[in-house]
Structure formats: C-alpha cells, structure tokens
Design a protein around this motif. Structure first.
Motif, PDB file in Angstrom:
ATOM      1  N   GLY A 186      -8.987  11.286  -1.507  1.00 20.96           N
ATOM      2  CA  GLY A 186      -9.628  12.225  -2.146  1.00 20.96           C
ATOM      3  C   GLY A 186      -9.096  12.951  -2.962  1.00 20.96           C
ATOM      4  N   PHE A 187      -9.462  13.121  -4.271  1.00 18.62           N
ATOM      5  CA  PHE A 187      -8.930  13.837  -5.438  1.00 18.62           C
ATOM      6  C   PHE A 187      -9.821  15.071  -5.826  1.00 18.62           C
ATOM      7  N   ARG A 188      -9.139  16.148  -6.364  1.00 15.08           N
ATOM      8  CA  ARG A 188      -9.856  17.161  -6.572  1.00 15.08           C
ATOM      9  C   ARG A 188      -9.224  17.763  -8.035  1.00 15.08           C
ATOM     10  N   PHE A 189     -10.104  18.114  -8.864  1.00 17.26           N
ATOM     11  CA  PHE A 189      -9.938  18.185 -10.269  1.00 17.26           C
ATOM     12  C   PHE A 189     -10.564  19.357 -10.799  1.00 17.26           C
ATOM     13  N   VAL A 190      -9.492  20.186 -11.602  1.00 20.94           N
ATOM     14  CA  VAL A 190     -10.221  21.614 -12.122  1.00 20.94           C
ATOM     15  C   VAL A 190     -10.826  21.317 -13.452  1.00 20.94           C
ATOM     16  N   ASP A 191     -10.891  20.333 -14.228  1.00 22.43           N
ATOM     17  CA  ASP A 191     -11.428  19.828 -15.196  1.00 22.43           C
ATOM     18  C   ASP A 191     -11.750  18.446 -15.571  1.00 22.43           C
ATOM     19  N   PRO A 192     -12.806  18.149 -16.421  1.00 24.64           N
ATOM     20  CA  PRO A 192     -12.883  16.816 -16.772  1.00 24.64           C
ATOM     21  C   PRO A 192     -11.767  15.998 -17.332  1.00 24.64           C
ATOM     22  N   GLN A 193     -11.044  16.661 -18.144  1.00 24.71           N
ATOM     23  CA  GLN A 193     -10.010  16.288 -18.822  1.00 24.71           C
ATOM     24  C   GLN A 193      -9.110  15.449 -17.808  1.00 24.71           C
ATOM     25  N   THR A 194      -8.450  16.604 -16.860  1.00 25.52           N
ATOM     26  CA  THR A 194      -7.675  15.931 -16.016  1.00 25.52           C
ATOM     27  C   THR A 194      -7.967  14.928 -15.147  1.00 25.52           C
ATOM     28  N   GLU A 195      -9.233  15.133 -14.676  1.00 29.40           N
ATOM     29  CA  GLU A 195      -9.849  13.810 -13.830  1.00 29.40           C
ATOM     30  C   GLU A 195      -9.899  12.354 -14.764  1.00 29.40           C
ATOM     31  N   LEU A 248       0.796  -1.195   0.034  1.00 23.57           N
ATOM     32  CA  LEU A 248      -0.106   0.131   0.019  1.00 23.57           C
ATOM     33  C   LEU A 248       0.810   1.244   0.017  1.00 23.57           C
ATOM     34  N   VAL A 249       2.091   1.059   0.782  1.00 24.79           N
ATOM     35  CA  VAL A 249       2.814   2.496   0.579  1.00 24.79           C
ATOM     36  C   VAL A 249       3.435   2.684  -0.593  1.00 24.79           C
ATOM     37  N   ASP A 250       4.077   1.576  -1.333  1.00 23.38           N
ATOM     38  CA  ASP A 250       4.295   1.759  -2.646  1.00 23.38           C
ATOM     39  C   ASP A 250       3.316   2.243  -3.641  1.00 23.38           C
ATOM     40  N   GLN A 251       2.061   1.794  -3.352  1.00 22.22           N
ATOM     41  CA  GLN A 251       0.954   2.232  -4.283  1.00 22.22           C
ATOM     42  C   GLN A 251       0.727   3.698  -3.849  1.00 22.22           C
ATOM     43  N   LEU A 252       0.685   4.268  -2.820  1.00 24.56           N
ATOM     44  CA  LEU A 252       0.387   5.614  -2.512  1.00 24.56           C
ATOM     45  C   LEU A 252       1.809   6.519  -3.183  1.00 24.56           C
ATOM     46  N   ILE A 253       2.623   5.986  -2.962  1.00 24.96           N
ATOM     47  CA  ILE A 253       4.039   6.828  -3.582  1.00 24.96           C
ATOM     48  C   ILE A 253       3.569   6.765  -5.165  1.00 24.96           C
ATOM     49  N   ALA A 254       3.270   5.787  -5.765  1.00 22.27           N
ATOM     50  CA  ALA A 254       2.673   5.851  -7.101  1.00 22.27           C
ATOM     51  C   ALA A 254       1.564   6.780  -7.480  1.00 22.27           C
ATOM     52  N   VAL A 255       0.758   6.993  -6.631  1.00 22.11           N
ATOM     53  CA  VAL A 255      -0.380   7.691  -6.760  1.00 22.11           C
ATOM     54  C   VAL A 255       0.323   9.396  -6.843  1.00 22.11           C
ATOM     55  N   ARG A 256       1.206   9.566  -5.871  1.00 19.62           N
ATOM     56  CA  ARG A 256       1.880  10.887  -5.774  1.00 19.62           C
ATOM     57  C   ARG A 256       2.423  11.085  -7.140  1.00 19.62           C
ATOM     58  N   GLN A 257       3.208  10.192  -7.679  1.00 23.81           N
ATOM     59  CA  GLN A 257       3.753  10.533  -8.997  1.00 23.81           C
ATOM     60  C   GLN A 257       2.946  10.664  -9.928  1.00 23.81           C
ATOM     61  N   VAL A 258       1.583  10.063 -10.111  1.00 22.09           N
ATOM     62  CA  VAL A 258       0.534  10.266 -10.965  1.00 22.09           C
ATOM     63  C   VAL A 258       0.217  11.859 -10.837  1.00 22.09           C
ATOM     64  N   VAL A 259      -0.036  12.287  -9.672  1.00 19.95           N
ATOM     65  CA  VAL A 259      -0.821  13.693  -9.403  1.00 19.95           C
ATOM     66  C   VAL A 259       0.458  14.463  -9.874  1.00 19.95           C
ATOM     67  N   ALA A 260       1.562  14.178  -9.619  1.00 23.14           N
ATOM     68  CA  ALA A 260       2.848  15.322  -9.815  1.00 23.14           C
ATOM     69  C   ALA A 260       2.866  15.617 -11.205  1.00 23.14           C
ATOM     70  N   GLY A 261       2.312  14.761 -12.145  1.00 18.42           N
ATOM     71  CA  GLY A 261       2.337  14.913 -13.765  1.00 18.42           C
ATOM     72  C   GLY A 261       1.219  15.785 -14.176  1.00 18.42           C
ATOM     73  N   HIS A 262       0.492  16.293 -13.218  1.00 14.38           N
ATOM     74  CA  HIS A 262      -0.705  16.982 -13.677  1.00 14.38           C
ATOM     75  C   HIS A 262      -0.624  18.258 -12.865  1.00 14.38           C
ATOM     76  N   GLU A 263      -0.999  19.284 -13.390  1.00 14.40           N
ATOM     77  CA  GLU A 263      -1.175  20.903 -12.646  1.00 14.40           C
ATOM     78  C   GLU A 263      -2.717  20.926 -12.240  1.00 14.40           C
ATOM     79  N   LYS A 264      -2.794  21.447 -11.094  1.00 12.29           N
ATOM     80  CA  LYS A 264      -4.317  21.912 -10.316  1.00 12.29           C
ATOM     81  C   LYS A 264      -4.935  20.658 -10.011  1.00 12.29           C
ATOM     82  N   VAL A 265      -4.348  19.467  -9.431  1.00  7.48           N
ATOM     83  CA  VAL A 265      -4.918  18.309  -8.825  1.00  7.48           C
ATOM     84  C   VAL A 265      -4.532  18.399  -7.234  1.00  7.48           C
ATOM     85  N   LEU A 266      -5.510  18.127  -6.524  1.00  2.14           N
ATOM     86  CA  LEU A 266      -5.576  17.848  -5.087  1.00  2.14           C
ATOM     87  C   LEU A 266      -5.638  16.623  -4.829  1.00  2.14           C
TER      88      LEU A 266
END
Length: 359
Positions: free
Chosen positions: A239-248, A197-215
């Motif tokens: 919990g994710f927050r997205f500024v637009d449908p494309q980023t989501e 799970l820890v490794d997967q959460l790090i992977a999630v952070r890496q995904v998020v880091a590749g996009h602007e304006k994602v919480l």
C-alpha cells in the motif's frame, strides 16, 4: 435509538469480499432508505453489491453522500477479540468507528430532514472500500457527476474536525515466479522466488526513500511451501500513500519498471488506485458553509488535511467541493481497540441534518 441501531449494525459482520454478508446488510439499508422515501438501485458485483439511493429535492444539483458497508474484520471478530461493549460513554466493537457509526449518523439525519426542503440527496454505499474500491471507482465517478458537493461518512480527525483533503492511495502487487528444486540435493537448479521478492522489496524501499512524504506499507507476503524445496512462487501486496499526483506518478513508474535480479519472472500489478485529493478553494468555501450550519445548532466545526484515503479522494480529485469525516468521534480504526464516543452520534446526526437543510 441510535445506539441500538449501531449495535444491530455492528452485530451484522460484513468483511470485505463476503458477498453474502454484504448483500444481506445492503438489503437492510435498501429497505430503510426506501421507507424514508428513496428510489434505491443496486450495482451487483461478485464480491458484494453496491447500493445507490436517490432522495428527491428542490434543486437540480444533488448532495452526494459517500459511505461503505464493508469492514476489515472477519466473521467471528465480534464473538472473539472485539465484543460489543459500552462503558463510560464509549462504545467498542468491530466496525463501530469505520464506518457503521457513520451509516447510523446518516440514517438518523435522513429521518430528521424528512418532510423538509432540501436538495436532492444521493447516497452511494460501497462494498469494497476497505481494499481501495476496485469495483466501485467507476460507479462513484459516475454518480458524482453534477453533484453540488460531496460528503464522506468516514471517521473525523480525533478532535472532530472534518477532512479537507486526502493523500492518494494505490495498492500494488508484486508477483515473482522462480524455479523449484530440491533445496539440498539440487539447489543450484532452483531460483528462489522468495529471495527475489525480498530483493525487490528492498528496491521498492529505495525508490520510496528518494521521495518526500510517501508512505509505504507491505501488507501481505506469501510464497513457498516446504523448507526442503526452493520456492517457485512468492508475492507481496503493498500500500502506497502519496501527497500529490506528481509524486504518485514518479514512484509508480519506478516500481512498475523494476527488473528481476536473478533468473526469475517479475510481475507488477496495480490493484486499485485513488488519486490524491488536494486542498482547494472550493472545499474551503464548502467548509465555511458547513461551519455556519454547525454554528446554527451550537457546534463549532473545523477542518484539516488527512493522510488516509477514501472514496472522497475521487470527488475531490474531480474538482467537486468535498468534505469527509462526518462519522462519530472515536479512535482505533482497523485496530482491536476500535471505539466511538456515544454522545457524538447524535451530535453528528444533527450536524448532517443542518448541512442538508442549509445547502
């Protein structure tokens, strides 16, 4: 009168998922709306009933009012860390800002417009808004059909401005199944679900880091049991927050395609979703009408985008002219310093009444 009613409402604690508490509060609202002339319906759910109240009016298209009666606070919060308190024009208490203050504002406005000409009014009171309205999304969508405009009674911006758009909000659960073993005698036979799970959460952070304006907020983590046992299960709610449908779409696609990095099983489940409500000309036009209604009673009303999500995401996403933030001014949503400015209760009720009669 409004403060007394707010104290009564805050004094009835209604945490998300406590069906008995939520239904008892819904009984109170249903009786009050019926006394004011509404036809009241309920949609039963195991985690608490949703409430729909229809007030007759003179036009075909109704105004839709979106509210909720669940709070993030458990039973006992009022008697513990967050007692009701009034001081220097500020009211404190669990749910006072999000959103029992908004419920009181709406109820008072309904009293003020009784007997006056207005459009039909439809109120939807949701029981699980604080966890993304998983059982209410279809209801809100159905009740919004044909609405002239939609209004939410969530808190406003700190300066009192209304909310003219919202980021999308999606809740995702990662569940890992590993293999238990004795942590000292036979560790190599085990597969740690927590490590995975820890490794997967790090992977999630890496995904998020590749996009602007994602919480991205990891809200809960659970797993394991004893320090001498390699943990066989673990999970996290994100919990994710997205500024637009494309980023989501891009982020969720990447997260749902994650693969285990060890001999474990990984499940990715979307728990709830409220799509981004983007700025629109229709909402700008509605804001202009609301501002004019505000000026008619001596109030200056503005609007601005918001990062938080609510049920108004759905109506805005559907293209219905939508505004949110008609609750009283305050601060501290989901925090122990939650509070409202007492004077703004009456101000907001007067504004809502003006909106109802102007539209």
């Amino acid at each position: 009168m409004m403060i007394e009613r707010l104290r009564e409402y805050v004094g009835t604690e209604t945490p998300t998922g406590d069906a008995a508490a939520l239904n008892a509060f819904a009984d109170r609202l249903a009786t009050r709306y019926a006394d004011l002339g509404a036809t009241v319906r309920r949609e039963p759910q195991p985690t608490g009933d949703h409430l729909i109240a229809d007030f007759p009016g003179r036009a075909a298209q109704p105004l839709l009012f979106l509210t909720h009666h669940d709070t993030v606070w458990p039973i006992g919060q009022l008697a513990g860390a967050m007692p009701w308190r009034e001081a220097d024009g500020i009211i404190h208490g669990p749910g006072v800002f999000d959103m029992k203050g908004g419920l009181v504002v709406l109820e008072t406005a309904l009293e003020q417009v009784a007997g006056r000409d207005h459009r039909p009014l439809r109120i939807v009171v949701v029981a699980d808004e604080e966890i993304g309205s998983p059982t209410a999304r279809a209801l809100v969508t159905a009740e919004a059909e044909g609405a002239y405009a939609a209004f939410g009674f969530e808190p406003p911006h700190p300066n009192g401005d209304l909310k003219t758009s919202r980021w999308g909000s999606t809740r995702v659960r990662l569940e890992v199944t590993g293999r238990e073993a004795h942590a000292a005698l036979d560790p190599d036979r085990g597969v740690s679900a927590i490590d995975e799970l820890v490794d997967q959460l790090i992977a999630v952070r890496q995904v998020v880091a590749g996009h602007e304006k994602v919480l991205c907020n990891v809200g809960t983590i659970s797993g394991g049991g004893r320090t001498n046992v390699v943990p066989g299960t673990a999970s996290a709610d994100i919990g994710f927050r997205f500024v637009d449908p494309q980023t989501e779409e891009a982020v969720l696609a990447a997260v749902t395609e994650l693969k285990p990095v060890r001999d474990a099983q990984l499940s990715v489940q979307v728990l709830s979703n409220r799509p981004a409500w983007e700025p629109s000309g229709a909402t700008d036009e509605l804001l202009a009408k609301v501002a004019a209604a505000g000026r008619s009673i001596g109030q200056e009303i503005g609007g601005a985008p918001a990062s938080g999500a609510a049920d108004t995401n759905l109506t805005g996403w559907l293209g219905i002219p939508t505004l949110d933030g008609l609750g009283p001014v305050g601060k501290g949503a989901h925090a122990v310093h939650e509070q409202v400015v007492a004077a703004t209760l009456a101000e907001r009720a007067a504004l809502v009444a003006a909106i109802i009669t102007a539209l």
